[in-house]
Scaffold this motif. Structure first.
Motif, PDB file in Angstrom:
ATOM      1  N   ASP A 184      15.104 192.824  31.622  1.00 33.49           N
ATOM      2  CA  ASP A 184      14.756 191.413  31.567  1.00 33.49           C
ATOM      3  C   ASP A 184      14.189 191.007  32.923  1.00 33.49           C
ATOM      4  O   ASP A 184      14.895 190.489  33.787  1.00 33.49           O
ATOM      5  N   LEU A 185      12.906 191.240  33.096  1.00 31.98           N
ATOM      6  CA  LEU A 185      12.265 190.946  34.370  1.00 31.98           C
ATOM      7  C   LEU A 185      12.175 189.449  34.639  1.00 31.98           C
ATOM      8  O   LEU A 185      11.993 189.031  35.774  1.00 31.98           O
ATOM      9  N   LEU A 186      12.321 188.659  33.588  1.00 23.75           N
ATOM     10  CA  LEU A 186      12.104 187.219  33.715  1.00 23.75           C
ATOM     11  C   LEU A 186      13.409 186.436  33.726  1.00 23.75           C
ATOM     12  O   LEU A 186      13.420 185.223  33.579  1.00 23.75           O
ATOM     13  N   GLU A 187      14.520 187.133  33.919  1.00 26.04           N
ATOM     14  CA  GLU A 187      15.834 186.502  33.853  1.00 26.04           C
ATOM     15  C   GLU A 187      15.965 185.397  34.900  1.00 26.04           C
ATOM     16  O   GLU A 187      15.621 185.575  36.074  1.00 26.04           O
ATOM     17  N   GLY A 188      16.457 184.244  34.462  1.00 25.47           N
ATOM     18  CA  GLY A 188      16.737 183.149  35.378  1.00 25.47           C
ATOM     19  C   GLY A 188      15.552 182.288  35.741  1.00 25.47           C
ATOM     20  O   GLY A 188      15.677 181.357  36.539  1.00 25.47           O
ATOM     21  N   VAL A 189      14.375 182.562  35.185  1.00 28.04           N
ATOM     22  CA  VAL A 189      13.184 181.774  35.495  1.00 28.04           C
ATOM     23  C   VAL A 189      12.660 181.140  34.218  1.00 28.04           C
ATOM     24  O   VAL A 189      12.471 181.805  33.215  1.00 28.04           O
ATOM     25  N   GLU A 190      12.441 179.826  34.251  1.00 23.40           N
ATOM     26  CA  GLU A 190      11.994 179.096  33.072  1.00 23.40           C
ATOM     27  C   GLU A 190      10.473 178.953  33.068  1.00 23.40           C
ATOM     28  O   GLU A 190       9.814 179.101  34.090  1.00 23.40           O
ATOM     29  N   GLY A 191       9.940 178.636  31.899  1.00 24.14           N
ATOM     30  CA  GLY A 191       8.522 178.334  31.790  1.00 24.14           C
ATOM     31  C   GLY A 191       7.599 179.528  31.829  1.00 24.14           C
ATOM     32  O   GLY A 191       6.426 179.403  32.211  1.00 24.14           O
ATOM     33  N   TRP A 192       8.089 180.708  31.393  1.00 23.04           N
ATOM     34  CA  TRP A 192       7.247 181.896  31.488  1.00 23.04           C
ATOM     35  C   TRP A 192       6.110 181.890  30.478  1.00 23.04           C
ATOM     36  O   TRP A 192       5.080 182.510  30.709  1.00 23.04           O
ATOM     37  N   ASP A 193       6.255 181.159  29.368  1.00 22.17           N
ATOM     38  CA  ASP A 193       5.152 181.094  28.403  1.00 22.17           C
ATOM     39  C   ASP A 193       3.929 180.440  29.040  1.00 22.17           C
ATOM     40  O   ASP A 193       2.801 180.926  28.908  1.00 22.17           O
ATOM     41  N   GLY A 194       4.167 179.322  29.737  1.00 22.52           N
ATOM     42  CA  GLY A 194       3.070 178.658  30.422  1.00 22.52           C
ATOM     43  C   GLY A 194       2.518 179.495  31.557  1.00 22.52           C
ATOM     44  O   GLY A 194       1.299 179.537  31.780  1.00 22.52           O
ATOM     45  N   ARG A 195       3.401 180.170  32.267  1.00 19.93           N
ATOM     46  CA  ARG A 195       2.965 181.024  33.361  1.00 19.93           C
ATOM     47  C   ARG A 195       2.113 182.187  32.842  1.00 19.93           C
ATOM     48  O   ARG A 195       1.153 182.604  33.500  1.00 19.93           O
ATOM     49  N   GLN A 197       0.135 182.141  30.342  1.00 19.99           N
ATOM     50  CA  GLN A 197      -1.203 181.633  30.075  1.00 19.99           C
ATOM     51  C   GLN A 197      -1.994 181.481  31.376  1.00 19.99           C
ATOM     52  O   GLN A 197      -3.176 181.849  31.443  1.00 19.99           O
ATOM     53  N   ASP A 198      -1.343 180.970  32.413  1.00 23.91           N
ATOM     54  CA  ASP A 198      -2.016 180.834  33.718  1.00 23.91           C
ATOM     55  C   ASP A 198      -2.467 182.192  34.250  1.00 23.91           C
ATOM     56  O   ASP A 198      -3.581 182.341  34.759  1.00 23.91           O
ATOM     57  N   LEU A 199      -1.575 183.182  34.134  1.00 22.35           N
ATOM     58  CA  LEU A 199      -1.896 184.511  34.655  1.00 22.35           C
ATOM     59  C   LEU A 199      -3.047 185.142  33.885  1.00 22.35           C
ATOM     60  O   LEU A 199      -3.962 185.732  34.471  1.00 22.35           O
ATOM     61  N   MET A 200      -3.022 185.036  32.562  1.00 21.71           N
ATOM     62  CA  MET A 200      -4.078 185.621  31.743  1.00 21.71           C
ATOM     63  C   MET A 200      -5.429 184.983  32.075  1.00 21.71           C
ATOM     64  O   MET A 200      -6.446 185.676  32.195  1.00 21.71           O
ATOM     65  N   LEU A 201      -5.450 183.662  32.252  1.00 24.80           N
ATOM     66  CA  LEU A 201      -6.694 182.972  32.584  1.00 24.80           C
ATOM     67  C   LEU A 201      -7.239 183.459  33.924  1.00 24.80           C
ATOM     68  O   LEU A 201      -8.442 183.675  34.071  1.00 24.80           O
ATOM     69  N   VAL A 215      -5.728 189.222  42.754  1.00 21.81           N
ATOM     70  CA  VAL A 215      -5.647 188.236  41.668  1.00 21.81           C
ATOM     71  C   VAL A 215      -4.207 187.763  41.492  1.00 21.81           C
ATOM     72  O   VAL A 215      -3.943 186.564  41.324  1.00 21.81           O
ATOM     73  N   LEU A 216      -3.251 188.694  41.542  1.00 24.05           N
ATOM     74  CA  LEU A 216      -1.839 188.328  41.378  1.00 24.05           C
ATOM     75  C   LEU A 216      -1.392 187.409  42.511  1.00 24.05           C
ATOM     76  O   LEU A 216      -0.678 186.426  42.283  1.00 24.05           O
ATOM     77  N   ARG A 217      -1.793 187.712  43.728  1.00 22.57           N
ATOM     78  CA  ARG A 217      -1.426 186.862  44.864  1.00 22.57           C
ATOM     79  C   ARG A 217      -2.066 185.483  44.754  1.00 22.57           C
ATOM     80  O   ARG A 217      -1.446 184.470  45.094  1.00 22.57           O
ATOM     81  N   ARG A 218      -3.309 185.448  44.264  1.00 21.91           N
ATOM     82  CA  ARG A 218      -4.000 184.169  44.156  1.00 21.91           C
ATOM     83  C   ARG A 218      -3.315 183.235  43.153  1.00 21.91           C
ATOM     84  O   ARG A 218      -3.149 182.039  43.423  1.00 21.91           O
ATOM     85  N   GLU A 226       6.963 182.341  43.352  1.00 19.62           N
ATOM     86  CA  GLU A 226       7.541 183.230  44.358  1.00 19.62           C
ATOM     87  C   GLU A 226       6.740 184.531  44.419  1.00 19.62           C
ATOM     88  O   GLU A 226       6.155 184.968  43.417  1.00 19.62           O
ATOM     89  N   ALA A 227       6.717 185.146  45.596  1.00 21.68           N
ATOM     90  CA  ALA A 227       6.033 186.430  45.745  1.00 21.68           C
ATOM     91  C   ALA A 227       6.642 187.464  44.796  1.00 21.68           C
ATOM     92  O   ALA A 227       7.864 187.613  44.731  1.00 21.68           O
ATOM     93  N   GLY A 228       5.818 188.162  44.065  1.00 22.21           N
ATOM     94  CA  GLY A 228       6.277 189.175  43.120  1.00 22.21           C
ATOM     95  C   GLY A 228       6.393 188.678  41.692  1.00 22.21           C
ATOM     96  O   GLY A 228       6.496 189.483  40.753  1.00 22.21           O
ATOM     97  N   ASP A 229       6.369 187.333  41.492  1.00 20.64           N
ATOM     98  CA  ASP A 229       6.495 186.798  40.138  1.00 20.64           C
ATOM     99  C   ASP A 229       5.332 187.223  39.253  1.00 20.64           C
ATOM    100  O   ASP A 229       5.518 187.559  38.072  1.00 20.64           O
ATOM    101  N   ALA A 230       4.118 187.209  39.799  1.00 21.80           N
ATOM    102  CA  ALA A 230       2.944 187.539  38.985  1.00 21.80           C
ATOM    103  C   ALA A 230       2.972 188.998  38.548  1.00 21.80           C
ATOM    104  O   ALA A 230       2.628 189.322  37.405  1.00 21.80           O
ATOM    105  N   LEU A 231       3.386 189.897  39.436  1.00 22.41           N
ATOM    106  CA  LEU A 231       3.459 191.309  39.068  1.00 22.41           C
ATOM    107  C   LEU A 231       4.536 191.527  38.008  1.00 22.41           C
ATOM    108  O   LEU A 231       4.327 192.286  37.048  1.00 22.41           O
ATOM    109  N   ALA A 232       5.688 190.870  38.170  1.00 18.05           N
ATOM    110  CA  ALA A 232       6.751 190.997  37.165  1.00 18.05           C
ATOM    111  C   ALA A 232       6.269 190.518  35.809  1.00 18.05           C
ATOM    112  O   ALA A 232       6.537 191.145  34.775  1.00 18.05           O
ATOM    113  N   LEU A 233       5.532 189.405  35.805  1.00 19.02           N
ATOM    114  CA  LEU A 233       5.038 188.878  34.539  1.00 19.02           C
ATOM    115  C   LEU A 233       3.976 189.797  33.942  1.00 19.02           C
ATOM    116  O   LEU A 233       3.960 190.034  32.731  1.00 19.02           O
TER     117      LEU A 233
END
Length: 271
Positions: A184-195, A197-201, A215-218, A226-233
């Motif tokens: 569960d890479l996304l444990e404890g963080v809310e709103g990953w569905d919206g995130r 969509q942001d990442l895919m765009l 791109v992930l850092r941007r 937080e740093a690392g959130d985009a890679l986890a997602l």
């Protein structure tokens, strides 16, 4: 080679049949052979299948490699490993071919197929997995011929997969993706569905040759993550097949964005 922990007898075969070994579909399927049935010097694996929602019994590294490819395919409906073949049929085929049927101390063994894969249609594919060393043995080839004939008689495809079908880098990528799906890479963080969509765009608006890491850092900076959130997602989206990896080998965060594509039906069975 694996050695039997339990001596093969007619009583033992009847017991396995009574347990429902080789029966069921999806999460209810019970393989004919389980890891604990053997005392093995080789590597065996128990993997949770995202496709069929159960623990799959894999008797070698090669079987694990092939299973992970099928488990990640959008085309696969069901996976059944260590699938038993009726002895009456394999005995008849062996006699027809003038080949000795596998026996253990006088007991006619139940032959099995490494994987039976169900696809839409319905379409069924039987897969035998062997190493190149095994294929050099005449007796192994004789038993494979019995197995192949069984499936062809029933109008199903049968394929032989050799241990060099999966490269080292692809093996690592498949193993990593399976781990990303089970953790569960996304444990404890809310709103990953919206995130997501942001990442895919952000990914698909980028130039194909732009570094994925940039791109992930941007997107982290723009969205205040937080740093690392985009890679986890991104890992999670790869594991659930919302993103697909189309590069060679394994995901390289220092490589180009064009390693990734939107989800689409892609046949990974050809390899």
């Amino acid at each position: 080679m694996a050695k039997r922990r339990y001596e093969l007898t007619e009583t033992r075969i009847a017991k396995l049949q009574k347990e429902g070994r080789g029966e069921g579909i999806g999460p209810d399927y019970q393989p004919w052979i389980r890891i604990h049935d053997f005392s093995s010097n080789g590597r065996v694996h128990r993997r949770y299948s995202q496709k069929v929602r159960r623990i799959v019994q894999l008797l070698s590294d090669i079987e694990e490699d092939i299973f992970l490819k099928f488990d990640a395919s959008d085309l696969v409906v069901d996976i059944r490993e260590q699938f038993p073949l009726p002895r009456a049929d394999t005995l008849r085929i062996a006699e027809l071919h003038g080949t000795r049927h596998p026996c253990v101390k006088g007991v006619v063994a139940v032959m099995s197929t490494d994987f039976v894969i169900d696809l839409p249609g319905p379409r069924r594919i039987a897969i035998a997995v062997k190493s190149g060393d095994e294929l050099a043995k005449r007796r192994v080839c004789e038993k494979l011929d019995i197995e192949r004939s069984y499936w062809l008689e029933r109008g199903h495809e049968w394929h032989l997969v050799v241990d060099d079908a999966v490269s080292h880098d692809e093996r690592l990528h498949l193993q990593q993706t399976a781990e990303w799906a089970s953790l569960d890479l996304l444990e404890g963080v809310e709103g990953w569905d919206g995130r997501a969509q942001d990442l895919m765009l952000e990914i698909f608006a980028a130039a194909p040759r732009e570094r994925l890491l940039d791109v992930l850092r941007r997107v982290e900076e723009r969205c205040g993550w937080e740093a690392g959130d985009a890679l986890a997602l991104a890992k999670h989206l790869l594991a659930i097949r919302s993103l697909i990896f189309i590069g060679d080998g394994r995901l390289d965060v220092f490589g180009p964005v064009e390693q990734l594509d939107r989800r689409e039906a892609s046949d990974v069975l050809a390899a």
